[in-house]
Design a protein around this motif. Structure first.
Motif, short mmCIF file in Angstrom:
data_model
loop_
_atom_site.label_atom_id
_atom_site.label_comp_id
_atom_site.label_asym_id
_atom_site.label_seq_id
_atom_site.Cartn_x
_atom_site.Cartn_y
_atom_site.Cartn_z
N ASP A 70 0.87 -1.19 -0.08
CA ASP A 70 0.12 -0.02 0.14
C ASP A 70 0.88 1.12 0.10
N ARG A 71 2.03 1.11 0.57
CA ARG A 71 2.87 2.47 0.78
C ARG A 71 3.32 2.54 -0.82
N PHE A 72 3.75 1.92 -1.36
CA PHE A 72 3.91 1.91 -2.89
C PHE A 72 3.16 2.67 -3.73
N ILE A 73 1.86 2.23 -3.56
CA ILE A 73 0.75 2.48 -4.63
C ILE A 73 0.47 4.18 -3.82
N ALA A 74 0.43 4.40 -2.41
CA ALA A 74 0.36 5.59 -2.19
C ALA A 74 1.37 6.62 -2.47
N GLY A 75 2.52 6.02 -2.71
CA GLY A 75 3.61 6.93 -3.05
C GLY A 75 3.49 7.52 -4.55
N LEU A 76 2.80 6.65 -5.24
CA LEU A 76 2.50 7.11 -6.71
C LEU A 76 1.52 8.36 -6.72
N PHE A 77 0.67 8.06 -5.72
CA PHE A 77 -0.35 9.30 -5.80
C PHE A 77 0.21 10.55 -5.06
N GLU A 78 1.09 10.16 -4.05
CA GLU A 78 1.84 11.16 -3.44
C GLU A 78 2.64 12.00 -3.93
N ARG A 79 3.49 11.52 -4.99
CA ARG A 79 4.27 12.31 -5.84
C ARG A 79 3.59 13.16 -6.92
N ARG A 80 2.41 12.43 -7.21
CA ARG A 80 1.56 13.02 -8.56
C ARG A 80 1.01 14.55 -7.87
N PHE A 81 0.37 14.37 -6.64
CA PHE A 81 -0.39 15.70 -5.81
C PHE A 81 0.74 16.41 -5.46
N SER A 120 -1.18 18.75 0.02
CA SER A 120 -1.43 18.11 -1.13
C SER A 120 -1.00 16.59 -0.85
N ARG A 121 0.43 16.49 -0.70
CA ARG A 121 0.96 14.96 -0.61
C ARG A 121 0.38 14.51 0.68
N PHE A 122 0.24 15.28 2.07
CA PHE A 122 -0.20 14.41 3.08
C PHE A 122 -1.72 13.93 2.87
N ALA A 123 -2.67 14.91 2.32
CA ALA A 123 -4.00 14.53 1.88
C ALA A 123 -3.94 13.36 1.00
N ALA A 124 -3.12 13.18 -0.04
CA ALA A 124 -3.31 12.25 -1.00
C ALA A 124 -2.67 10.82 -0.20
N ARG A 125 -1.95 10.89 0.40
CA ARG A 125 -1.18 9.63 1.34
C ARG A 125 -2.48 9.18 2.24
N ILE A 126 -2.90 9.82 3.12
CA ILE A 126 -4.05 9.58 3.99
C ILE A 126 -5.03 9.11 3.32
N THR A 127 -5.51 9.64 2.39
CA THR A 127 -6.72 9.26 1.40
C THR A 127 -6.25 7.69 0.84
#
Length: 291
Positions: A204-215, A275-282
Motif C-alpha cells: 500500500d505504501r508503494f501505491i500511495a507513493g505514486l499518488f503522493e508524488r503526483r499531487f 497535497s501530499r499529506f492529503a493524498a497519502r492519508i486518503t
C-alpha cells in the motif's frame, strides 16, 4: 541499442485534474493575499499607534493667541510634558481641509486655539493632569489624548488578525478536503491498475507513493501560480495607494518586505506538503477498505 523509455504506472496528464489545479491555485492565492494584507495592515497600524503614544491635543475656546501662549506655558510646566506648541492658523486650516476644503472656515467663525502636546508615554494620566492644571489657571479646555484612539485601534487589530488566521485556516482545510476528494476519485478511476499492482505484490505504501508524488507536484505548481497572483495583486494595491499620494492618508502604507517574500515562497511549499499529506492519508485509508 537504445533503451526503451520507462512508462509511468499512472498517466502523466489527466484532464480531470485541471479543475483541481484551478481550485488549489485560487485557494493559495486567497490565503497568501489574506496573510499579506493582514500583516501589512497590522504593521502600519502598529507603527501609527507607536507614533501617537504620548501625544495630546488641547482645545482652548474663548481665548486669543496671547491667551493660548499663556496656557501653553502652563502645559509646558507640567511634569512629564516634553513639548507644547500652539498651532498656527495655517496648521488648523490644513487639519480642517479634508472636511471643509482648501478655503477652510470663514474668518468670522470663531475657532478654538489648539495646543499640540508631546508627553512622556511612561507618565500615566497626562490628560486629566493637564486638564486640571489648566482649569486651576482659569482656562476652559478640552484635552484629547491620542492614546485613547490607539487603544481602540489595537483592539480592532486583534480582531482583524484573528479573523485573518481563521480565514487562512479555513482555506487550508478546504484545500486539503478538495485534494482528498480528488485523490479518492482518481484512485477509483484507476482501480484496475491498483488491483494489478496488488497482484504483483506491491504494498500500500508503494501505491500511495505514486499518488503522493503526483499531487505533490500539482500542489507545488498550483501554489506557485497562486503566490504569483497574490504578489501581482499586492503590487497593484501598493501602486494604487502610492499613486493617490496624500489622498490615501487613511490607508495603511503597504510595502513588500523580506518577510512578505518569505510568505510568498513558503505558500507553494505548504500547498505541496498539504497535497501530499492529503493524498497519502486518503489512498492508504481507501486501500484498506478495498481489501
Amino acid at each position: 541499442m537504445s533503451m526503451a523509455k520507462e512508462t509511468p504506472l499512472l498517466p502523466v496528464e489527466d484532464v480531470r485534474e485541471a479543475a483541481l489545479f484551478f481550485v488549489v491555485g485560487a485557494l493559495c492565492f486567497l490565503a497568501a493575499l489574506a496573510t499579506l494584507s493582514a500583516k501589512s495592515t497590522y504593521g502600519a497600524a502598529k507603527s501609527w499607534t507607536a507614533e501617537v503614544q504620548g501625544e495630546l491635543t488641547v482645545s482652548l475656546p474663548d481665548v486669543d493667541r496671547r491667551g493660548a501662549d499663556e496656557a501653553r506655558k502652563v502645559i509646558a510646566e507640567t511634569e512629564g510634558v516634553r513639548e507644547a506648541r500652539v498651532l498656527t492658523k495655517a496648521e488648523i486650516d490644513a487639519l480642517l481641509e479634508p472636511n471643509f476644503g482648501s478655503r477652510g472656515l470663514p474668518d468670522s467663525l470663531p475657532l478654538p486655539q489648539l495646543v499640540a502636546v508631546k508627553a512622556d508615554p511612561a507618565v500615566a494620566d497626562m490628560g486629566p493632569t493637564i486638564a486640571r492644571r489648566l482649569t486651576e489657571a482659569g482656562f476652559a479646555n478640552a484635552v484629547d489624548e491620542h492614546a485613547d484612539w490607539a487603544g481602540d485601534v489595537r483592539r480592532v487589530l486583534g480582531v482583524a488578525r484573528l479573523t485573518a488566521l481563521i480565514a487562512v485556516a479555513l482555506l487550508a482545510s478546504t484545500a486539503v478536503a478538495v485534494i482528498a476528494f480528488a485523490t479518492h476519485a482518481a484512485l477509483l478511476a484507476r482501480r484496475d491498475i491498483v488491483d494489478v499492482l496488488h497482484l504483483a505484490g506491491a504494498r500500500d505504501r508503494f501505491i500511495a507513493g505514486l499518488f503522493e508524488r503526483r499531487f505533490w507536484v500539482l500542489g507545488l505548481r498550483a501554489g506557485t501560480v497562486g503566490a504569483l497572483l497574490a504578489l501581482g495583486a499586492a503590487a497593484l494595491m501598493i501602486f494604487t495607494v502610492q499613486a493617490h499620494g496624500s489622498r490615501a492618508g487613511l490607508l495603511p502604507e503597504l510595502s513588500l518586505d523580506f518577510l512578505d517574500l518569505i510568505i510568498l515562497v513558503v505558500t507553494p511549499v505548504i500547498a505541496g506538503f498539504a497535497s501530499r499529506f492529503a493524498a497519502r492519508i486518503t489512498v492508504i485509508r481507501a486501500l484498506k477498505g478495498m481489501m
